[in-house]
Design an enzyme around this catalytic site. Sequence first.
Site, short mmCIF file in Angstrom:
data_model
loop_
_atom_site.label_atom_id
_atom_site.label_comp_id
_atom_site.label_asym_id
_atom_site.label_seq_id
_atom_site.Cartn_x
_atom_site.Cartn_y
_atom_site.Cartn_z
N LEU B 231 0.92 -1.37 -0.20
CA LEU B 231 0.27 -0.08 -0.13
C LEU B 231 0.90 0.99 0.50
CD1 LEU B 231 -2.97 1.22 0.22
CD2 LEU B 231 -3.01 0.81 2.78
N ASP B 232 1.16 2.29 -0.88
CA ASP B 232 1.27 3.54 -1.22
C ASP B 232 2.49 3.10 -1.07
OD1 ASP B 232 -1.24 4.26 -0.52
OD2 ASP B 232 -0.73 5.27 1.64
N GLN B 233 3.25 2.19 -1.59
CA GLN B 233 4.24 1.51 -1.84
C GLN B 233 4.25 1.66 -3.52
OE1 GLN B 233 7.05 2.45 0.84
NE2 GLN B 233 5.35 2.99 2.27
#
Lengths: 288, 288, 288, 288
Positions: B231-233
Site C-alpha cells: 500500500l502507498d509504496q
Amino acid sequence: MNMTTANTARLLITCEDKPGIVQAVSSFLYHQGANITALDQYATEAQGGRYFMRVEFELDHLQSRRESLIQTFATNVAERYSMHWRLALVSDIKKVGILVSKVDHALLELLWRHSRGGLPCEITQVVSNHEDLRESVENFGIPFYVVPVNKENKREAYTKIDELMQGNDLLVLARYMQILDEEFVQKWEMKVINIHHSFLPAFVGANPYKQAYEKGVKLIGATAHYVTADLDQGPIIEQDVERVNHDFTVDQLRELGQDVERNVLARAVKWHLEDRIIVDGNKTVVFQ
Amino acid sequence: MNMTTANTARLLITCEDKPGIVQAVSSFLYHQGANITALDQYATEAQGGRYFMRVEFELDHLQSRRESLIQTFATNVAERYSMHWRLALVSDIKKVGILVSKVDHALLELLWRHSRGGLPCEITQVVSNHEDLRESVENFGIPFYVVPVNKENKREAYTKIDELMQGNDLLVLARYMQILDEEFVQKWEMKVINIHHSFLPAFVGANPYKQAYEKGVKLIGATAHYVTADLDQGPIIEQDVERVNHDFTVDQLRELGQDVERNVLARAVKWHLEDRIIVDGNKTVVFQ
Amino acid sequence: MNMTTANTARLLITCEDKPGIVQAVSSFLYHQGANITALDQYATEAQGGRYFMRVEFELDHLQSRRESLIQTFATNVAERYSMHWRLALVSDIKKVGILVSKVDHALLELLWRHSRGGLPCEITQVVSNHEDLRESVENFGIPFYVVPVNKENKREAYTKIDELMQGNDLLVLARYMQILDEEFVQKWEMKVINIHHSFLPAFVGANPYKQAYEKGVKLIGATAHYVTADLDQGPIIEQDVERVNHDFTVDQLRELGQDVERNVLARAVKWHLEDRIIVDGNKTVVFQ
Amino acid sequence: MNMTTANTARLLITCEDKPGIVQAVSSFLYHQGANITALDQYATEAQGGRYFMRVEFELDHLQSRRESLIQTFATNVAERYSMHWRLALVSDIKKVGILVSKVDHALLELLWRHSRGGLPCEITQVVSNHEDLRESVENFGIPFYVVPVNKENKREAYTKIDELMQGNDLLVLARYMQILDEEFVQKWEMKVINIHHSFLPAFVGANPYKQAYEKGVKLIGATAHYVTADLDQGPIIEQDVERVNHDFTVDQLRELGQDVERNVLARAVKWHLEDRIIVDGNKTVVFQ
C-alpha cells in the site's frame, strides 16, 4: 543603528483565546505613546483555542523606558490574560553560535548573508568536530574552535561546547553531523535550529539523498526545525523542495539539495532573529 | 485522426546497457523509412547499468506495416540486445476505466480534461462503491456503475469490477477509498494509477491532511503512483507540493491539497497515455 | 448558514497612517461585544503613509445590529481618522456575473469550484458573445445569455449587458475576448476582474502565448487584475507562472497556460469574495 | 581528471531537419568505438524545420584521436547534412572572465560554486569598473583588475577589457552596470552571459525592482541571457521568479530578487559550460 531600529520592539504573546486581547494590547501601547508598525495574530480555534500575537511597535526613548514598560505590561495586561510573553528590542542584537562538521554550504550561506547585512545578529563563533573549515570561517573574521566528539567523550565534549557557546541566544546546526547529547539539548531547548536534508517527515535519519534516490521521488527537499530530544522530530520552521527526475544520481540530488538546504536554513534563522516564530507544542507559528 | 497521428508510433525499450543501441535502433528505423521525431534515453550507470529508451517516429502506412515492423525489429534488433520492448501506435487509442468513491475533484479533472481533448484516450466507464457521483459522470455521457465493497464481499466485488473493466488498458483510482484486493492488483500490475493525497513517503495511510496538520509541515503535496500489493509504496510517477502555514485548518489543507492532487493525477495519466513511462523496479523513468 | 457565518463580518479601512488606529478599531469592537477573529494591517511607509486594515469579527445578532453598528463606527471612529471604509457581512452573499467568449477553461473552473462550495457567492448568469458554451453553463443550472458584440453595436451591446448584470456585486471576465466599452468600465469600476493570459506587464495585448513563444521565455504566466480604461493595466490581484522550455509549441504553451489561468483567476475571485482586497491606486493590497 | 572525464566529449549540431540524422551520427560514433552516454534532439517543426542535437559520448584515447575524429565527422556526416557543428571535449577546461561593478551577490555565488567544484571551468580574472570588490575576489585567489569606464573613454576602456579577457571562452556579467560598447559585443557574440534583474521582457532597462514595486506585481524574477547589441533583448537562457506581495518595499524586493538572480545566473553559466545551449536566432535550445 538608526533611530527607527533603536526604538523598535516586538511583543510576542501566547495565551488562551479570549475576547479583548487585541484591544488590551493596542490600548496599552497607545497609552504608552507607541506606534504599531505590524500586528499579526493567530488562534488555533474559532473560539476557545490557543491565541498567539506578534506586535511590532516604535516608541521614543525605548531603551530607557524598557523596564517600566515591561513592568506596566505585566501588571496591566499580561496577568489578566495569563499570558506567556516576551518583549524583544531590535537594538538587543542577538548572539549566534554555529555548529558545523565538514560540508560548508550551509555555513557559508549564513556567513555570506551575515557579512552582507542580511542576518541581523552577531555571529560569535563557529564550533566544529573537524579542522576542515577553519580557513573558510576565519576569512570572515569569526573565531573557529574544534571540539572532537566520539562515543567515549560525548558528555565532556558537549560540556565544552556549552561553555564555548555561553551567552549565545541561538545555536545553528549548519549540517553538524553529530547527534547532540540529551542534556545539551534540554539546556538549549528551542534555541537550536537544525537543517535536515530532506522534506520531513519523509526520510528521517541518515543519508536522506540516498533514501530519496532509492524511493524514486520526483521532488527533493530540506527542513529547518528546532532541535528536541526526539531526532528529526522537533517543530518545523521552514521547508522547501526542488523538482528532480529519474536522471539524477545521488550526487546530483545532493548538489541540488544543498541549494535548497542553504536557502531554507537562512530563512529559518532570519525569522528567528526577527522574532517571528512562536513554538506551539510540536509546531511553529511563523508570522511573516 | 490526421495523417501524422495515424502514422506515429513509439518504441519503448529496456535492456542492459551496451554500446551500439542507439545506432542499432536508429539504423533500423532509418532503413524502414521512418522519421524519428523524439528520442530519449537513460542509463542507470555510466557503464554496465540498465538502459531505457523511448523513440517516437513517423512511418507511412504504419498500420498496415505494423506486423512486419514488429517482426523485423524483434529479429534484427531486440534479440541481439535481449530487449524488453513494446511498440505503441498513437492510433491505438487507449481505453481507460476510472474507480472513484465519493469525492469528485480528481474524477472531474480527468473528465473535464478528456472532454476538452487534453487526454488522448477513451474513458470507457466509471465504477464507484457509492451512488453519489452518478449524475456528474453521466453528464459527460460516460457509463457509471456501482459496485459496493465491504469486508464480506471483497473478492466478489473485485471479480465484478474486473469484469466491468475488461478490455481497458489503464485503470485510474481517482480518490477510490478502498484498498484493492490482492488478486486484482496482481492481475492489473502496472496498469493501475493511484493518487495519494500526500507527498510520499511522508504520511502514508489514512488521513494524510490530518497527519500533515498535526506535524505542522510547511508544504503539502500529492503523489501519483502505480499500485502494487504494498500500500502507498508503488513506483512514483509524479509529485507536487503547495506552500501552507500554521494558519491552515485541516479543511483548508484538504481544499488546497485537492488542487494539487488533480493536477498531479492528470499529468501522470497523460504521461502514461503518451507512453512516456517505463517502470524500473520500484521507480519510474519518465521521458518528458 | 451556520451561526458563525451569520454573525461574521469584515471591516475594511483605508486612511492616512496615524497612531492609535488599531486601538480605536479594536476598542470599538470590544465595547460592542465583538470577537476579533482576524486582523491585518499594512502601511505604505514607516510613518506618514497610507494605512490599510482588514478586521474580521464575530458579533451576536449581527444582522439586526448592522445599522447601529455602522452608524456608531462612522461617528465614533471613522470620522476622527477620515477613513474610507466599508462593513461586509458574510451573510450578504455576493452576486457574481460572468462574461465569456468561446474558450471554456476559466469559466468551467469557476463553475466547478462554485458547485463544490469553494466560491462563497451566487453566480447569477453567464453572458457570452457566442452560443458555444450554452450547454456547459446550463448543465450547472445557471442562466446563459448571448449578447453579440461588434463595432457597430458596441454601445448598445454594453447597455444590454449592463441591464443583464444589474444587481451583481462583481463581474468576472473568464477569457472574454472583447474590449469593454469605456462607459461600461467606468460604471463597474473596480468591480470587474479579468484574467490575462500572460505574466503582466510582459506581453500585453493579443496572442501572448505566441509572443512568449517568439521571445523564447522559460516561464509562462497568467495575471488576474481589475479592469480599468487602460487595457491590461489595471491593479494586479494575483499572478503565477509555470516552467516551460524550447520544446513547447504555441499550442502546448497555451494548454499549460490555461491551467495557470484558471488557478490564478479562481484565487483572485475568491479573495475578492472574502473581502481580502483593497485597491491602492494602481496596486492592490491583498490580506491573506 | 579521471579517465571518464578525459575521454568524454559532446557533439553539438544544428542543421535542416531531414530523415536519417540520428542514424548517421550514431552510426558514425558506433563505428569509431564511442559509447553514447546522453542524446538529446529537438526539431522546430514536425517536418522541414531546423534540427538541433547534443550527443555526449565516451571514446578511448579521445585526446589523441580528436583531430581525426573531427576530420572524419566533417567529411562523412556533417557535409552531407550541411551541419553547423562543434565538438567539445570535457578535458578542454573552459576559461571564464567575470565583469562586475559594486554589488557582489552574483559574483560571489559564482566564486563560491566554483571553489566547491560546482562550475567546471577556470575563472581567469574579474574585471570591475570599481575598486570595491577587490578583497572579496582576491580572497579566492583570483586576479582582480579595475578598468574605469565613462562616456569619454568608453572605446579605450573596452579595448583594455578585451585585452585582459583574451583567451577566455566565456564572459559573465555578474551585475556589471555598464552598457557594453557595440564593437566589444560583436567581437564576443554569444560568448557573454548577463543576469538581468527582472523577468524579461517585463521591466527592461534601469531600476527593475522599482518598476516592479510601482506596478504592484505579485512575483519578481530574474533572467540570464546572452548579450546582443539590443539591450536586454538577447536570447534568454534561464528565468525564475519568487512570490512577493504588497508588503515588500523596493529594498525587500531587491533582497529577495538577488537570491533569484544568483541562482538563475549560476544555472545559466553551468549549462553553458556543459555545452547544453545552442542558440537559435533570438532563442535558445537548452538540453537538460
